[in-house]
Structure formats: C-alpha cells, structure tokens
Scaffold this motif. Structure first.
Motif, PDB file in Angstrom:
ATOM      1  N   GLY A  72       5.095  21.405   9.433  1.00 49.69           N
ATOM      2  CA  GLY A  72       5.179  19.953   9.514  1.00 49.69           C
ATOM      3  C   GLY A  72       3.847  19.288   9.797  1.00 49.69           C
ATOM      4  N   GLU A  73       2.746  20.051   9.640  1.00 51.86           N
ATOM      5  CA  GLU A  73       1.414  19.483   9.894  1.00 51.86           C
ATOM      6  C   GLU A  73       0.805  18.968   8.597  1.00 51.86           C
ATOM      7  N   LYS A  74       0.001  17.928   8.728  1.00 46.97           N
ATOM      8  CA  LYS A  74      -0.598  17.299   7.539  1.00 46.97           C
ATOM      9  C   LYS A  74      -1.610  18.241   6.882  1.00 46.97           C
ATOM     10  N   ILE A  75      -1.475  18.411   5.548  1.00 44.16           N
ATOM     11  CA  ILE A  75      -2.481  19.143   4.769  1.00 44.16           C
ATOM     12  C   ILE A  75      -3.449  18.135   4.162  1.00 44.16           C
ATOM     13  N   LYS A  76      -2.876  17.065   3.563  1.00 46.77           N
ATOM     14  CA  LYS A  76      -3.722  15.999   3.021  1.00 46.77           C
ATOM     15  C   LYS A  76      -2.921  14.715   2.870  1.00 46.77           C
ATOM     16  N   SER A  77      -3.656  13.610   2.684  1.00 50.34           N
ATOM     17  CA  SER A  77      -3.000  12.327   2.433  1.00 50.34           C
ATOM     18  C   SER A  77      -3.936  11.447   1.623  1.00 50.34           C
ATOM     19  N   SER A  78      -3.362  10.447   0.977  1.00 53.38           N
ATOM     20  CA  SER A  78      -4.177   9.488   0.217  1.00 53.38           C
ATOM     21  C   SER A  78      -3.400   8.182   0.109  1.00 53.38           C
ATOM     22  N   SER A  79      -4.128   7.069  -0.087  1.00 54.92           N
ATOM     23  CA  SER A  79      -3.489   5.741  -0.145  1.00 54.92           C
ATOM     24  C   SER A  79      -3.951   4.961  -1.362  1.00 54.92           C
ATOM     25  N   TYR A  80      -3.078   4.095  -1.870  1.00 53.70           N
ATOM     26  CA  TYR A  80      -3.352   3.348  -3.102  1.00 53.70           C
ATOM     27  C   TYR A  80      -2.805   1.925  -2.977  1.00 53.70           C
ATOM     28  N   PRO A  81      -3.522   0.951  -3.511  1.00 53.14           N
ATOM     29  CA  PRO A  81      -2.962  -0.409  -3.555  1.00 53.14           C
ATOM     30  C   PRO A  81      -1.949  -0.512  -4.701  1.00 53.14           C
ATOM     31  N   VAL A  82      -0.857  -1.220  -4.440  1.00 56.73           N
ATOM     32  CA  VAL A  82       0.160  -1.433  -5.485  1.00 56.73           C
ATOM     33  C   VAL A  82       0.385  -2.933  -5.582  1.00 56.73           C
ATOM     34  N   ASP A  83       0.160  -3.514  -6.757  1.00 62.45           N
ATOM     35  CA  ASP A  83       0.267  -4.971  -6.882  1.00 62.45           C
ATOM     36  C   ASP A  83       1.724  -5.430  -6.910  1.00 62.45           C
ATOM     37  N   GLY A  84       1.953  -6.656  -6.443  1.00 59.84           N
ATOM     38  CA  GLY A  84       3.284  -7.259  -6.487  1.00 59.84           C
ATOM     39  C   GLY A  84       4.267  -6.564  -5.558  1.00 59.84           C
ATOM     40  N   PHE A  85       5.552  -6.825  -5.824  1.00 58.27           N
ATOM     41  CA  PHE A  85       6.617  -6.218  -5.032  1.00 58.27           C
ATOM     42  C   PHE A  85       7.241  -5.091  -5.835  1.00 58.27           C
ATOM     43  N   SER A  86       7.516  -3.982  -5.203  1.00 57.57           N
ATOM     44  CA  SER A  86       8.232  -2.926  -5.918  1.00 57.57           C
ATOM     45  C   SER A  86       9.213  -2.212  -5.007  1.00 57.57           C
ATOM     46  N   ILE A  87      10.224  -1.640  -5.642  1.00 61.95           N
ATOM     47  CA  ILE A  87      11.167  -0.802  -4.917  1.00 61.95           C
ATOM     48  C   ILE A  87      10.819   0.636  -5.289  1.00 61.95           C
ATOM     49  N   LEU A  88      10.000   1.266  -4.454  1.00 63.73           N
ATOM     50  CA  LEU A  88       9.653   2.665  -4.705  1.00 63.73           C
ATOM     51  C   LEU A  88      10.602   3.511  -3.854  1.00 63.73           C
ATOM     52  N   HIS A  89      11.704   3.920  -4.479  1.00 61.49           N
ATOM     53  CA  HIS A  89      12.750   4.633  -3.735  1.00 61.49           C
ATOM     54  C   HIS A  89      12.562   6.149  -3.824  1.00 61.49           C
TER      55      HIS A  89
ATOM     56  N   THR B 199       0.865  -1.184   0.000  1.00 59.73           N
ATOM     57  CA  THR B 199       0.000   0.000   0.000  1.00 59.73           C
ATOM     58  C   THR B 199       0.896   1.227   0.000  1.00 59.73           C
ATOM     59  N   LEU B 200       0.606   2.128  -0.914  1.00 64.11           N
ATOM     60  CA  LEU B 200       1.375   3.370  -1.045  1.00 64.11           C
ATOM     61  C   LEU B 200       0.564   4.497  -0.422  1.00 64.11           C
ATOM     62  N   THR B 201       1.155   5.232   0.503  1.00 59.11           N
ATOM     63  CA  THR B 201       0.481   6.388   1.105  1.00 59.11           C
ATOM     64  C   THR B 201       1.313   7.641   0.837  1.00 59.11           C
ATOM     65  N   ILE B 202       0.627   8.733   0.512  1.00 55.68           N
ATOM     66  CA  ILE B 202       1.316   9.999   0.203  1.00 55.68           C
ATOM     67  C   ILE B 202       0.780  11.066   1.162  1.00 55.68           C
ATOM     68  N   TRP B 203       1.675  11.857   1.722  1.00 56.18           N
ATOM     69  CA  TRP B 203       1.291  12.940   2.636  1.00 56.18           C
ATOM     70  C   TRP B 203       1.818  14.274   2.107  1.00 56.18           C
ATOM     71  N   GLU B 204       1.035  15.324   2.322  1.00 61.00           N
ATOM     72  CA  GLU B 204       1.510  16.682   2.092  1.00 61.00           C
ATOM     73  C   GLU B 204       1.537  17.380   3.446  1.00 61.00           C
ATOM     74  N   LEU B 205       2.666  18.002   3.779  1.00 58.90           N
ATOM     75  CA  LEU B 205       2.827  18.698   5.062  1.00 58.90           C
ATOM     76  C   LEU B 205       3.068  20.184   4.807  1.00 58.90           C
ATOM     77  N   ASN B 206       2.558  21.038   5.703  1.00 59.45           N
ATOM     78  CA  ASN B 206       2.818  22.477   5.569  1.00 59.45           C
ATOM     79  C   ASN B 206       4.174  22.819   6.204  1.00 59.45           C
ATOM     80  N   GLN B 207       4.480  24.111   6.249  1.00 56.49           N
ATOM     81  CA  GLN B 207       5.808  24.515   6.728  1.00 56.49           C
ATOM     82  C   GLN B 207       6.005  24.240   8.217  1.00 56.49           C
TER      83      GLN B 207
END
Ligand code: CO
Length: 477
Positions: free
Chosen positions: A204-221, A194-202
């Motif tokens: 360091g507080e969360k502005i927004k976030s969202s999550s997505y399923p990612v199939d198989g194995f991946s190296i998301l560097h 599961t991939l989750t993305i966050w946006e933080l303000n200056q």
C-alpha cells in the motif's frame, strides 16, 4: 410459453430493489439450493446504497445513499453473511438528527434553497466499492477519502488519507490492479479539475504519482490501464454551476450532456508521464471493460450510451423510471490508432448492459472473455437482470437468466486457486428477487453458466448494490 413481466411491472420490481435495509445482520446462511464448491475459500466484499430515507424524508438519488457493506465469507462449503453500515461522519450525524443534513450528487439538504446556499459540502457516502489492499479494507466513494474498516468485524476505523498521500484530492472508487500494482486516481476541483494518479505496491506504499490539468467539468468515474498507459474517457458535459451554488438545484440538475462536443480520450504514459488527447464522437458511459495494446494501437471495451441518464427533477421516484431513457448502455470496442490519432468504434453487445469485468490476469492485456450484467431481453430498453459471459474471439455468449422478477447485480469473477485460465473459476452475484422480496447469492461455474452451482438465500432483501471484490482470505475467527 415464456411469460415476461409488463414494462410497468418490471419497473415496479426494479424500484423495489432499492428499498432501504436498516437492519444489520450476521449469520451463517442455511437456506442453500445446490452445493458450495469446496475450493471456494475467501471473502466476497460488496458495497452499495443501504438507506434511501432519512427521518422519513426520501433522499434525491441512489448515488447519495449511505454505504452498507454486504459480505459473504466462504469456508469449508459454508457461507457466512454480514452487512454493516459504514459509520461515516454524515451517517452518524443524520441518524442522530433524523434529517437530511448534506447535499449530494442529486440530493438537496432539508430546509429549502437557503439551507443549501453556498453549501458545497457533500456527504462522503462511502457507498461505491470496497477493496482489501495492503492489509487495509477500504469502503470507497469517488468524491472523497476512503473509509478504512476492520476486515473481521466491519467496524469503521475512519477516513484514511493513506499516510498523508491524499490532501485535497479524492480517491476514486475504481482502482485497477495490474502486475500486483494497485493503481487509482483522484480528482480535485469542480471546473476545471486536476487529475492525480497513484501507483501503490502490495504493502500500500506509493511507487509513483503524477498530476494533470483537465479542462471543464467531467465525471471521471472509471479508467483503464495497460502495461504502458493509463486511459481516461472524458465525456462531454456542460455545467451551469450558479443555481447549484445559490442552493436552488442539485449538482445533477445543473449538468447537461453536450452532444455537440467530442468525447476526449486521455492517454497517459506510465513511464514518461506525458499525456496525449484524442477525440471521438460524443457518448457517455460509467464503466469500462478492459484495454490492451498491440503495435501502435490501443483497444478498449467500454459501456456507451448516447447521453447521460439525467432525471427531470431531484425526486427519486424509481418506480416511474422509464427504461426508454438510456440508464444503461451498450458494449462497444474502441480502437485508438496512436499514429494517426483516429478512433474507431464497433458495437459488441447491443442489449442494455453494465458492470463489465475480466479475469484479474487479463487486466491490461488482450482478453477473450468479458463478464457483465445484461438485460434478459435483446432490446436496449430494459433493466439489467442477467449475467453474460461474452466471447470477444467470436462474438458468442452464454447467459444465465434468473427468474423473471429477479435482478442480478455485478458478477465478480473468482479464479480457481492457482489457475490463470480466463474462465476457470466462479462468478458470484447478489440477486434481488422481487417476488419474495429477498436476495440470494448465486454461484455460477464460469465455464458453463447454464445452471447455478448454488443459490444461497438470505432471510431478507438487500438493496441493489454497486461494486464488489474478492479476496482469498476469509477473516473468520
Ligand atoms: Co462504478
């Protein structure tokens, strides 16, 4: 006549750049050639591996070595150096017990397969990058939480879950900053993920976030961002996890690059949070340069190679490294047509290269200049040693080559205060010189790389590092 090192000498010198540095130093650098610019005021924070042996036993992979910060603070034409280990739980325990207690990406715990059986607990090495954001200094590692440190003393405060923002997710080591917003991602799970993305303000507080399923194995560097999109490149891998779970092999040894499959590009809308996937031919690369939008297209630069730099066994043996293997890649530009979903590729730099970056104001917007490390020689079978300023408007470039037995690390661009011109500033890089087994910080003028403004010699060496960042505060007392 230009004398160049033989390939075997070059490999030996490159491997020597991954010698442990167990000593922690703090001093003003006095051995300086040239002049430190008076308007260079702030801190270069860098992170990277520091220890390659534990209790006399060599670890399996440089990715698993304990993180050591290397910090250069600039004030009034002087520079102050400090290096310090991140006091992770794993570092403290292993230093106390003097044996390898954790598995890693390419490292097995001491004690054979039985000690590794069903042990999926990696050490958080805190070794990949470092950033100062929201008044917090974080040492980052992509498989876990960041460690927070004191920016003045480099003392470790501890693991940071960002006020409860993180649960099972990791917090990757490749954040991007666009329009004063800090964006980072994390992955949970092995396969699928599961991939989750966050946006933080200056702050360091969360502005927004969202999550997505990612199939198989991946190296998301790494990932890319534009005003409207997050972009992830999912290179094709197969994972045969059983020998890893049973303790026989490291995770790295259970992966295989799947060149029969396609590379998937995940394009996620920052507004609607919807994800589209487009496919292109198989390639691998750790790092991306920049992305920008124009009409119905996304353009991006990324480091590409034909396959993953996999090793035959889990021994470090860096001096036996053959640069015929694709340990680095080439720089390509990809064009993604959002209407037809077609991807086209064009090579920009064919020699080995890595660690691309742009001026901070160009993140997500069409840039002219790209700064990166490249091989000194125009072949793609060599380690990276030099620093290049690549002009995407015309394909021309400038290069700075250190001496032949020297290796420059990631160049960090520092804008001259109050300017936004893409090459109005300095490039800072830590160079390892194998001929004297010492490192120095080089300061280049980004407008003209020909001769360094200053070389600041440390009294010792630093192992080759990964990533760093600049902050205009120097935290000097
Ligand atoms: Co990286």
């Amino acid at each position: 006549m230009v004398v160049t090192s033989s390939p075997s000498q070059l490999a030996k010198d490159w491997a020597k750049g991954y010698t442990s540095q167990p000593t922690e130093y703090e001093y003003e650098i006095e051995d300086i050639e040239g002049q430190i610019p008076s308007d260079l005021q702030g801190t270069l924070f860098r992170n990277g591996p520091g220890l390659f042996e534990i209790g006399g036993e060599t670890i399996g992979h440089i990715f698993d070595a304990d993180g050591m910060l290397r910090v250069f603070r600039f004030q009034d034409e002087k520079v102050y150096f400090q290096n310090r280990y991140v006091q992770t739980e794993g570092y403290l325990k292993e230093q106390q017990e003097k044996t390898i207690l954790y598995r890693g990406f390419g490292t097995q715990k001491s004690g054979g397969w039985f000690a590794n059986l069903f042990n999926t607990n990696f050490k958080n090495a805190a070794n990949t990058s470092v950033i100062y954001w929201g008044k917090k200094l974080w040492a980052m590692w992509e498989g876990g939480y960041p460690h927070q440190l004191n920016a003045e003393t480099l003392e470790t405060i501890g693991l940071d879950n960002l006020n409860g923002l993180l649960d099972k997710e990791t917090f990757s080591a490749h954040p991007r900053i666009i329009d004063d917003t800090f964006i980072n991602f994390g992955v949970s799970g092995i396969s699928p993920q599961t991939l989750t993305i966050w946006e933080l303000n200056q702050q360091g507080e969360k502005i927004k976030s969202s999550s997505y399923p990612v199939d198989g194995f991946s190296i998301l560097h790494d990932f890319l961002v534009t005003p409207n999109y997050y972009i992830f490149i999912k290179h094709p891998f197969k994972l045969n996890a059983l020998p890893w779970l049973l303790g026989f092999k490291s995770l790295e040894q259970c992966l295989s690059f799947d060149n029969e499959s396609q590379t998937k590009i995940l394009i996620i809308s920052r507004q609607s949070k919807t994800m589209e996937v487009v496919e292109t031919e198989a390639f691998f690369g750790f790092h991306h340069g920049n992305a920008w939008e124009s009409e119905d297209k996304i353009y991006l630069t990324t480091i590409c190679s034909d396959s993953f730099p996999q090793r035959e066994n889990d021994k470090m043996e860096l001096d036996k490294m053959s640069f015929d293997q694709p340990i680095y890649g080439q720089l390509w530009q990809l064009t993604i047509d959002l209407t037809s979903k077609k991807v086209t590729r064009q090579p920009l730099i064919e020699r080995s290269c890595d660690f691309p970056s742009v001026h901070p104001v160009s993140v997500g917007r069409k840039n002219r200049y790209l700064y990166l490390n490249v091989a000194s020689q125009p072949t793609n079978k060599a380690p990276i040693q030099s620093i290049m300023k690549y002009d995407q408007a015309n394909g021309q470039y400038q290069m700075w080559n250190p001496k032949e037995r020297s290796f420059a690390g990631e160049p960090v661009f520092v804008p001259r205060q109050g300017t936004i011109e893409e090459d109005n500033g300095y490039l800072l890089s830590v160079v390892y010189d194998a001929s004297i087994h010492r490192s120095y910080l080089v300061i280049l003028d980004a407008k003209n790389l020909t001769s360094p403004l200053a070389k600041c010699y440390l009294t010792h060496h630093l192992p080759q590092g990964f990533h760093g960042t600049w902050t205009p505060e120097n935290f000097l007392k």
